[in-house]
Design an enzyme around this catalytic site. Structure first.
Site, PDB file in Angstrom:
ATOM      1  N   GLN A  80       0.834  -1.206   0.000  1.00  0.00           N
ATOM      2  CA  GLN A  80       0.000   0.000   0.000  1.00  0.00           C
ATOM      3  C   GLN A  80       0.871   1.259   0.000  1.00  0.00           C
ATOM      4  O   GLN A  80       0.461   2.298  -0.501  1.00  0.00           O
ATOM      5  CB  GLN A  80      -0.915   0.022   1.242  1.00  0.00           C
ATOM      6  N   ASN A 109      -2.572  -0.807  13.499  1.00  0.00           N
ATOM      7  CA  ASN A 109      -2.408  -0.294  12.129  1.00  0.00           C
ATOM      8  C   ASN A 109      -1.712  -1.376  11.301  1.00  0.00           C
ATOM      9  O   ASN A 109      -1.386  -2.457  11.821  1.00  0.00           O
ATOM     10  CB  ASN A 109      -1.599   1.013  12.127  1.00  0.00           C
ATOM     11  N   ASP A 139      -6.348   1.635  12.382  1.00  0.00           N
ATOM     12  CA  ASP A 139      -7.590   0.903  12.108  1.00  0.00           C
ATOM     13  C   ASP A 139      -8.467   0.794  13.339  1.00  0.00           C
ATOM     14  O   ASP A 139      -9.682   0.595  13.238  1.00  0.00           O
ATOM     15  CB  ASP A 139      -7.274  -0.493  11.578  1.00  0.00           C
TER      16      ASP A 139
HETATM   17  O1  MRU Z   1      -5.335  -3.413   4.899  1.00  0.00           O
HETATM   18  P1  MRU Z   1      -5.590  -1.952   4.641  1.00  0.00           P
HETATM   19  O2  MRU Z   1      -4.956  -1.457   3.400  1.00  0.00           O
HETATM   20  O3  MRU Z   1      -7.053  -1.620   4.747  1.00  0.00           O
HETATM   21  O4  MRU Z   1      -4.870  -1.226   5.861  1.00  0.00           O
HETATM   22  C1  MRU Z   1      -4.997   0.164   5.968  1.00  0.00           C
HETATM   23  C2  MRU Z   1      -4.201   0.744   7.082  1.00  0.00           C
HETATM   24  O5  MRU Z   1      -3.567   0.050   7.850  1.00  0.00           O
HETATM   25  C3  MRU Z   1      -4.310   2.225   7.271  1.00  0.00           C
HETATM   26  O6  MRU Z   1      -3.118   2.741   7.774  1.00  0.00           O
HETATM   27  C4  MRU Z   1      -5.445   2.535   8.263  1.00  0.00           C
HETATM   28  O7  MRU Z   1      -6.633   1.922   7.857  1.00  0.00           O
HETATM   29  C5  MRU Z   1      -5.673   3.983   8.421  1.00  0.00           C
HETATM   30  S1  MRU Z   1      -6.398   4.653   6.984  1.00  0.00           S
HETATM   31  C6  MRU Z   1      -6.687   6.293   7.192  1.00  0.00           C
END
Ligand code: MRU
Length: 366
Positions: free
Chosen positions: A207, A258, A248
């Site tokens: 990501q 997170n 999260d």
């Molecule tokens: O697995 P993902 O891509 O949904 O994980 C996202 C994250 O860990 C982000 O850092 C978190 O959701 C914060 S988004 C503002």
């Protein structure tokens, strides 16, 4: 790929009750920028599960629109039947991913608003359906405003000329618009500050490289992509003054879940005396969870590590894999949590509670 100023519209609803939710297919970024259309709750469940839509606040928005997709075809003839259909939809969507509390926050909010409308005397099923679409739109709109506030508060922590590190993607792609951790950089840029950002690649699904470096690069922010295992070296070289990440789920004591790897970054930051900030709206706080070790951690498909998105083999077929998607950073490693109301410095149970009480989100009764 070249720099563009193309606006990112992560997720939105088009049309009336018979419309659809459109969202960026994030699994195809950065090579392909395309929207997919979700017209059923099953399509939304799948989009959340596959990370076509991802990032805690964006998942909260998806929960609202997904609920609308589920109940708009309800054949209920009275309020009780409608509420039963609504419960089936929210229970189903709740099984898509376990860690981001915004999913459950969004689903609870939709259910609560429907229950309140019924209690206030709305019994017409069509009216209740419209009320659900209005609420989902409100969640979307509020998220956009909240992210601007996060950016304003967070950018005050980033000084002229500093270097920052971020992990995963907490940008416009992870929210209705603008982001949480990346909002800090967007807002600092708008204020005319000069700064540098290092973006961790964020294995296994990248990501950081696919989404964060794309968002920052598009906006002309000085971003340098590094592999996850380079963060310590970059800190040792004195290039990082602050770390900003999203979350999260924040437990009541300030522990923050997170993307996997965030915990390691927090330890590296501590070892190098670098302040580590979490940027998250209050909808990401789970006040019913006292400690971070009670946060459910999503386990994902081993092939994400064996193959990743590229599809080619990174490892022997069938090799044993452990693939937790998130980890928890203890509050002791966090200098501050930026919310839409300001900064909770040195977060712990007392500080988080005080912040929530000051902003009317918690009363003495809980
Ligand atoms: O697995 P993902 O891509 O949904 O994980 C996202 C994250 O860990 C982000 O850092 C978190 O959701 C914060 S988004 C503002």
């Amino acid at each position: 790929m070249t720099q563009t100023t193309k606006a990112v519209r992560t997720i939105y609803w088009e049309g009336g009750l018979d419309g659809a939710c459109r969202l960026i297919e994030q699994t195809r970024l950065p090579g392909t920028l395309e929207e997919i259309v979700c017209e059923t709750p099953e399509q939304m469940w799948d989009a959340i599960k596959r990370l076509a839509v991802r990032g805690a606040p964006a998942i909260g928005v998806a929960a609202g629109f997904g609920t609308v997709l589920g109940i708009r075809s309800s054949r209920a003839t009275d309020a009780d039947g409608f509420l039963a259909d609504l419960r089936r939809t929210t229970e189903y969507l709740a099984t898509s991913r376990p860690t981001a509390v915004n999913l459950f926050w969004g689903l609870d909010r939709m259910s609560r608003v429907a229950a309140e409308a019924v209690a206030a005397g709305t019994t017409d099923v069509d009216e209740l359906k419209t009320c659900m679409l209005d609420e989902a739109q409100r969640i979307w709109e509020e998220d956009r405003e909240i992210c601007r506030a996060l950016g304003r508060h967070g950018s005050a922590l980033l000084n002229e000329g500093e270097g920052a590190l971020t992990h995963c993607n907490a940008g416009g792609l992870a929210t209705a618009d603008y982001g949480t951790a990346l909002a800090v950089f967007f807002s600092a840029q708008e204020a005319g500050k000069t700064f540098r950002v290092f973006a961790d690649e964020t294995r296994p699904l990248n990501q950081g490289s696919r989404l964060t470096s794309w968002e920052l690069f598009q906006r002309g922010i000085d971003v340098t992509l590094i592999c996850d295992n380079m963060a310590g070296q970059v800190m040792k070289e004195g290039r990082i003054d602050k770390v900003f990440v999203g979350s999260d789920r924040v437990a009541a004591n300030g522990d923050a879940a997170n993307k996997i790897g965030t915990y390691s970054v927090s330890i590296l930051a501590k070892a190098h005396g670098i302040p580590f900030y979490v940027v998250a709206p209050t909808s990401t706080f789970d006040m019913k969870t006292a400690h971070g070790d009670q946060i459910p951690i999503e386990q994902r498909d081993p092939d994400e590590i064996r193959r990743g998105y590229s599809g080619g083999l990174n490892a022997p077929e069938g090799v044993k894999v452990y693939n937790p998607a998130f980890d928890v950073t203890p509050h002791e490693n966090i200098a501050g949590i930026v919310t839409e109301f300001g900064v909770i410095e040195n977060p712990d149970t007392e500080a988080v509670k005080k912040h929530f009480m000051e902003h009317g989100l918690l009363t003495d009764e809980g």
